[in-house]
Design an enzyme around this catalytic site. Sequence first.
Site, short mmCIF file in Angstrom:
data_model
loop_
_atom_site.label_atom_id
_atom_site.label_comp_id
_atom_site.label_asym_id
_atom_site.label_seq_id
_atom_site.Cartn_x
_atom_site.Cartn_y
_atom_site.Cartn_z
N ALA A 59 48.29 4.42 5.77
CA ALA A 59 48.70 3.74 4.53
C ALA A 59 50.17 3.39 4.66
CB ALA A 59 48.47 4.62 3.30
N VAL A 61 52.41 3.70 2.44
CA VAL A 61 53.28 4.69 1.79
C VAL A 61 53.43 5.97 2.60
CG1 VAL A 61 52.86 3.85 -0.54
CG2 VAL A 61 51.38 5.63 0.40
N TYR A 62 52.61 6.17 3.62
CA TYR A 62 52.75 7.37 4.44
C TYR A 62 54.06 7.31 5.20
CZ TYR A 62 47.69 8.30 3.77
OH TYR A 62 46.45 8.55 3.26
N SER A 63 54.99 8.15 4.78
CA SER A 63 56.33 8.20 5.39
C SER A 63 56.98 6.82 5.42
CB SER A 63 56.27 8.79 6.80
OG SER A 63 55.93 10.16 6.75
N ASN A 64 56.74 6.04 4.36
CA ASN A 64 57.38 4.72 4.19
C ASN A 64 57.16 3.82 5.40
OD1 ASN A 64 58.85 2.91 2.58
ND2 ASN A 64 60.75 3.37 3.66
#
Length: 227
Positions: A59, A61-64
């Site tokens: 995704a 949003v996973y660790s930006n």
Amino acid sequence: MEHRNLGASGLRVPVLSFGTGTFGGQGPLFSAWGRSGADEARRLVDICLEAGVNLFDSADVYSNGASEEILGAAIRGRRDKVLISTKMSLPMGDGPLDAGSSRHRLIASVESALRRLGTDYLDLLQLHAFDAFTPIEEVLSTLDTLVRAGKLRYVGVSNFAGWQLMKSLSIADRHGWPRHVAHQVYYSLLGRDYEWELMPLARDQGVGALVWSPLGWGRLTGKIRRG
């Protein structure tokens, strides 16, 4: 490894997939999940492929975005051997264009994900949350544009309520746009809400379930840290 069709689609996926939320380890939330770098990620991908697990989920949003970058590095040179699923729609910043599923956001987010993953297409794109501020027609027509452009193979959702999923499927059918073939949901021995509303609906509508947190946020492993 057993393989099944994903929902009513022709895409064959393994019964087990690998979530890459531990890749990157950036930020207060994801640093607590894990801090796998490119070398460790490559080793984990090797183990998965040897066992017949070829579906990797990420995704933006996973660790930006770092999770996608590390996954891309880990699969470099063997893109044809793996299936990549990623998600978008959750906030990636504080600006008015940094969240949601508008045409502007989806097109920009897909291009960014492709660049981070080092690929020119996604096997499965899932909307990470329902966007109540954008007309569903705009969301689905944009996904149709991206599928026709060859940038997406299949589309799905994550964390939708039953009515949100049904409304999306109905509008897709009305216009001949791609139907969601997957729904990534929280479902475990501790969290059974999926059975009450979404499981019968998904079965009837040909939407496959991708389960996250099957071990109930670690509470079923006996290794949860307390106090």
